[in-house]
Design a protein around this motif. Structure first.
Motif, PDB file in Angstrom:
ATOM      1  N   TYR A   6     -12.983 -52.426 -96.426  1.00  0.00           N
ATOM      2  CA  TYR A   6     -14.381 -52.692 -96.019  1.00  0.00           C
ATOM      3  C   TYR A   6     -15.164 -52.875 -97.397  1.00  0.00           C
ATOM      4  CZ  TYR A   6     -13.079 -50.455 -91.696  1.00  0.00           C
ATOM      5  OH  TYR A   6     -12.287 -50.068 -90.593  1.00  0.00           O
ATOM      6  N   ASN A   7     -16.099 -53.979 -97.279  1.00  0.00           N
ATOM      7  CA  ASN A   7     -16.870 -54.454 -98.236  1.00  0.00           C
ATOM      8  C   ASN A   7     -18.411 -53.596 -97.925  1.00  0.00           C
ATOM      9  OD1 ASN A   7     -18.964 -55.464 -99.725  1.00  0.00           O
ATOM     10  ND2 ASN A   7     -17.683 -57.064-100.258  1.00  0.00           N
ATOM     11  N   PRO A   8     -18.735 -52.604 -98.726  1.00  0.00           N
ATOM     12  CA  PRO A   8     -19.987 -51.864 -98.224  1.00  0.00           C
ATOM     13  C   PRO A   8     -20.972 -52.589 -98.162  1.00  0.00           C
ATOM     14  CG  PRO A   8     -18.962 -50.872-100.300  1.00  0.00           C
ATOM     15  CD  PRO A   8     -18.023 -52.039 -99.872  1.00  0.00           C
ATOM     16  N   PHE A   9     -21.131 -53.768 -98.992  1.00  0.00           N
ATOM     17  CA  PHE A   9     -22.319 -54.860 -99.148  1.00  0.00           C
ATOM     18  C   PHE A   9     -22.342 -55.510 -97.880  1.00  0.00           C
ATOM     19  CE2 PHE A   9     -24.529 -58.621-101.130  1.00  0.00           C
ATOM     20  CZ  PHE A   9     -25.743 -58.094-100.996  1.00  0.00           C
ATOM     21  N   VAL A  61     -28.594 -52.744-110.354  1.00  0.00           N
ATOM     22  CA  VAL A  61     -28.914 -53.772-109.324  1.00  0.00           C
ATOM     23  C   VAL A  61     -30.430 -53.209-108.860  1.00  0.00           C
ATOM     24  CG1 VAL A  61     -28.533 -54.632-107.058  1.00  0.00           C
ATOM     25  CG2 VAL A  61     -26.586 -54.151-108.567  1.00  0.00           C
ATOM     26  N   GLN A  62     -31.384 -53.997-108.611  1.00  0.00           N
ATOM     27  CA  GLN A  62     -32.483 -53.679-108.422  1.00  0.00           C
ATOM     28  C   GLN A  62     -33.094 -54.480-106.989  1.00  0.00           C
ATOM     29  OE1 GLN A  62     -34.789 -54.758-111.697  1.00  0.00           O
ATOM     30  NE2 GLN A  62     -34.166 -52.773-112.800  1.00  0.00           N
ATOM     31  N   HIS A  63     -32.554 -53.724-105.595  1.00  0.00           N
ATOM     32  CA  HIS A  63     -32.627 -54.360-104.633  1.00  0.00           C
ATOM     33  C   HIS A  63     -34.219 -54.774-104.143  1.00  0.00           C
ATOM     34  CE1 HIS A  63     -33.269 -54.666-100.094  1.00  0.00           C
ATOM     35  NE2 HIS A  63     -32.335 -55.348-100.206  1.00  0.00           N
ATOM     36  N   ASN A  64     -35.080 -54.058-104.353  1.00  0.00           N
ATOM     37  CA  ASN A  64     -36.425 -54.022-103.941  1.00  0.00           C
ATOM     38  C   ASN A  64     -37.459 -53.326-104.529  1.00  0.00           C
ATOM     39  OD1 ASN A  64     -38.956 -54.126-102.141  1.00  0.00           O
ATOM     40  ND2 ASN A  64     -38.133 -56.011-101.694  1.00  0.00           N
ATOM     41  N   ASP A  65     -38.686 -53.879-105.171  1.00  0.00           N
ATOM     42  CA  ASP A  65     -39.324 -52.856-105.801  1.00  0.00           C
ATOM     43  C   ASP A  65     -40.891 -53.271-105.216  1.00  0.00           C
ATOM     44  OD1 ASP A  65     -40.123 -55.178-106.994  1.00  0.00           O
ATOM     45  OD2 ASP A  65     -39.386 -54.331-108.959  1.00  0.00           O
ATOM     46  N   ALA A  66     -41.057 -53.626-103.839  1.00  0.00           N
ATOM     47  CA  ALA A  66     -42.338 -53.968-103.387  1.00  0.00           C
ATOM     48  C   ALA A  66     -43.111 -52.540-103.063  1.00  0.00           C
ATOM     49  CB  ALA A  66     -42.162 -54.578-102.016  1.00  0.00           C
ATOM     50  N   ARG A  67     -42.571 -51.658-102.760  1.00  0.00           N
ATOM     51  CA  ARG A  67     -43.328 -50.544-102.425  1.00  0.00           C
ATOM     52  C   ARG A  67     -43.393 -49.557-103.514  1.00  0.00           C
ATOM     53  NH1 ARG A  67     -43.897 -47.872 -97.586  1.00  0.00           N
ATOM     54  NH2 ARG A  67     -42.989 -46.227 -98.542  1.00  0.00           N
ATOM     55  N   ILE A  82     -19.262 -53.958-107.944  1.00  0.00           N
ATOM     56  CA  ILE A  82     -20.646 -54.360-107.865  1.00  0.00           C
ATOM     57  C   ILE A  82     -21.035 -54.610-106.415  1.00  0.00           C
ATOM     58  CG2 ILE A  82     -19.821 -56.871-107.962  1.00  0.00           C
ATOM     59  CD1 ILE A  82     -23.139 -55.332-109.373  1.00  0.00           C
ATOM     60  N   ASP A  83     -20.203 -54.656-105.408  1.00  0.00           N
ATOM     61  CA  ASP A  83     -20.560 -54.683-104.100  1.00  0.00           C
ATOM     62  C   ASP A  83     -20.954 -53.289-103.603  1.00  0.00           C
ATOM     63  OD1 ASP A  83     -20.920 -57.380-103.469  1.00  0.00           O
ATOM     64  OD2 ASP A  83     -18.824 -57.688-102.848  1.00  0.00           O
ATOM     65  N   THR A  84     -20.216 -52.337-103.952  1.00  0.00           N
ATOM     66  CA  THR A  84     -20.616 -50.932-103.576  1.00  0.00           C
ATOM     67  C   THR A  84     -22.189 -50.648-104.173  1.00  0.00           C
ATOM     68  OG1 THR A  84     -18.695 -50.241-104.016  1.00  0.00           O
ATOM     69  CG2 THR A  84     -20.045 -48.485-103.856  1.00  0.00           C
ATOM     70  N   ILE A  85     -22.318 -50.958-105.314  1.00  0.00           N
ATOM     71  CA  ILE A  85     -23.581 -50.650-105.973  1.00  0.00           C
ATOM     72  C   ILE A  85     -24.827 -51.738-105.406  1.00  0.00           C
ATOM     73  CG2 ILE A  85     -25.001 -50.852-107.950  1.00  0.00           C
ATOM     74  CD1 ILE A  85     -22.378 -50.465-109.540  1.00  0.00           C
ATOM     75  N   ARG A  86     -24.430 -52.888-104.848  1.00  0.00           N
ATOM     76  CA  ARG A  86     -25.397 -53.791-104.155  1.00  0.00           C
ATOM     77  C   ARG A  86     -25.818 -53.027-102.921  1.00  0.00           C
ATOM     78  NH1 ARG A  86     -21.919 -58.881-105.557  1.00  0.00           N
ATOM     79  NH2 ARG A  86     -23.032 -59.653-106.973  1.00  0.00           N
TER      80      ARG A  86
END
Ligand code: NAD
Length: 428
Positions: A6-9, A61-67, A82-86
């Motif tokens: 299974y790929n968590p990403f 990994v920085q997914h989102n920093d809008a908030r 890397i996909d786990t971290i994503r």
């Protein structure tokens, strides 16, 4: 990591896509939110104690920093990907959003096995990690924290390296620091206690008295130990606990049907959450195969180890008695198994709501560091309880009103808030 089929990403993206569809999100917002905004891959050369140099791969990994600034742990694991971290960075975005704290989502990791590294080597690895990233992290950019196989000692080395490079004192750069060195009281307990605060609320809504319930746990690390402690304080009975045994390269389930003594068990558990099986046997525990935790006749299952643990291959083993699953680990349930759990009518509290206690307390740690005024433990835990309880209630209410399961309701709330933030900022 543990279950490579299974790929968590991909799972994180599938979950996002299905909610984006329900929310009818605009194509650009979808495209923007279904992948990380930024990621860093780097090599960390470390001088080993024997004089040789070993090169480790690190990621952030920085997914989102809008908030708000990205926020998320750093994992040390030999099978890190890397996909786990994503995936984990994306789940951090939703996690901070669902508990409504002003932070975004990030995650980091190093492919390494700290169990085979000396203290000095671990310190050099931590400092090396920060040196590679110093321009891209910071109290107002991206704030790391401990995660699997990292702890407060690692955080302080990382903070020290950061401060040595940029100058001055910046305790808000990292959370999960030792108490007395900028850490918050209650942080160690926070994730595990948060899991049990939401379990308590779930049982209350299902009209089940927690004192008449039994539970089986997977994992006996930081999260599970504190969850077990509070669950027992509330009157619940823990029947089985499973953990990994590195020496035997397998996992075991420890069972005691009349309930376990948490303090005794902690005494025979090492720093990595491995219970000593010989001592456990002497104390009258049954030692069963690793996956036996999932098939116990209990009311509650709490996966608190790793991702991809409840799968299509073992979901059928879940006893008819199970009424509630609280996902303490990140991504413990694969989507196919999730569907079966949902169809069976088991009430599931999703990971990014259930285990948000850790990041909520990390946020409190930053607040206390900024004020340079530290709260008593009772105050921290009371604020944590109130934040977790109100997040649970909002999700539960939406689930009831819109006839959604808890995972979808939590996603709807979390994704809506982030989508609103990226739109209000004018990014998309
Ligand atoms: P930990 O390293 O302290 O403990 C992990 C536990 O899982 C250990 O007892 C280990 O033996 C066990 N384990 C590992 N592989 C196993 C397997 N195959 N079968 C059975 N047991 C196994 O980690 P932790 O901090 O307790 O984190 C546990 C989970 O919770 C992870 O998914 C982590 O990402 C998540 N989480 C942790 C925090 C936090 O504050 N520590 C916050 C949010 C989420």
């Amino acid at each position: 990591m543990s279950n490579l089929s299974y790929n968590p990403f991909e799972i994180a993206q599938q979950q996002f896509d299905s909610v984006a569809e329900k929310l009818d999100l605009e194509p650009a917002v979808r495209e923007f939110l279904r992948q990380p905004m930024r990621e860093y891959h780097f090599s960390i050369p470390v001088k080993m104690d024997d004089g040789s140099v070993k090169v480790f791969r690190g990621f952030r990994v920085q997914h989102n920093d809008a908030r708000g600034p990205a926020k998320g742990g750093i994992r040390f694991h030999p099978m890190e990907t890397i996909d786990t971290i994503r995936a984990l960075s994306m789940w951090m975005t939703w996690k901070c959003s669902v508990v409504d704290i002003p932070l975004g989502g990030g995650k980091g990791g190093v492919i390494c096995d700290p169990r085979n590294l000396t203290e000095r080597e671990q310190e050099r690895l931590c400092r090396g990690y920060v040196r590679q990233l110093v321009r891209n992290v910071g109290p107002y950019t991206d704030v790391p924290a401990p995660d699997v196989m990292t702890n407060s000692k690692h955080m302080l080395w990382m903070l020290d390296e950061y401060e040595a490079i940029v100058g001055g004192r910046h305790p808000g750069f990292i959370t999960g620091k030792p108490v007395g060195m900028g850490g918050s009281l209650g942080r160690t307990e926070a994730t595990g206690f948060g899991v049990i605060y939401v379990l308590r609320e779930a049982l209350r809504n299902l009209n089940i008295d927690i004192r008449n319930t039994s539970a089986s746990f997977q994992g006996f690390g930081n999260v599970a130990q504190h969850a077990v402690k509070l669950y027992q304080q509330y009157g619940g009975r823990v029947v089985a606990i499973s953990c990994w045994d590195e020496a035997d390269k397998t996992s075991y389930t420890f069972r005691k049907k009349d309930g376990m003594n948490i303090d005794v068990l902690i005494n025979i558990t090492d720093a990595y959450g491995t219970i000593d099986k010989n001592k456990a046997k002497e104390l009258g525990y049954e030692v069963l195969p690793g996956d036996a935790w999932i098939g116990q006749d209990v009311d509650i299952l709490i996966p608190a180890a790793l991702e991809n643990q409840i799968t299509i291959a073992n979901v059928h083993k879940i006893s008819r008695q199970v009424k509630v699953i609280v996902e303490a680990a990140n991504g413990p349930t694969t989507p196919d198994a999730d569907k079966i759990i949902n169809d069976r009518g088991i009430f599931l509290v999703p990971d990014f709501l259930a285990n948000a206690g850790g990041v909520t307390c990390s946020y409190f740690e930053q607040v206390q560091c900024n004020m340079n005024y530290f709260w008593e433990k009772d105050e921290v835990l009371a604020r944590l309880d109130s934040k977790m309880t109100s997040a649970f209630r909002s999700v539960y209410e939406l689930a009831q009103n819109r006839n959604l399961n808890m995972r979808d309701a939590a996603y709807v709330i979390a994704i809506n808030r982030v989508a609103q933030a990226v739109k209000s900022r004018g990014w998309v």
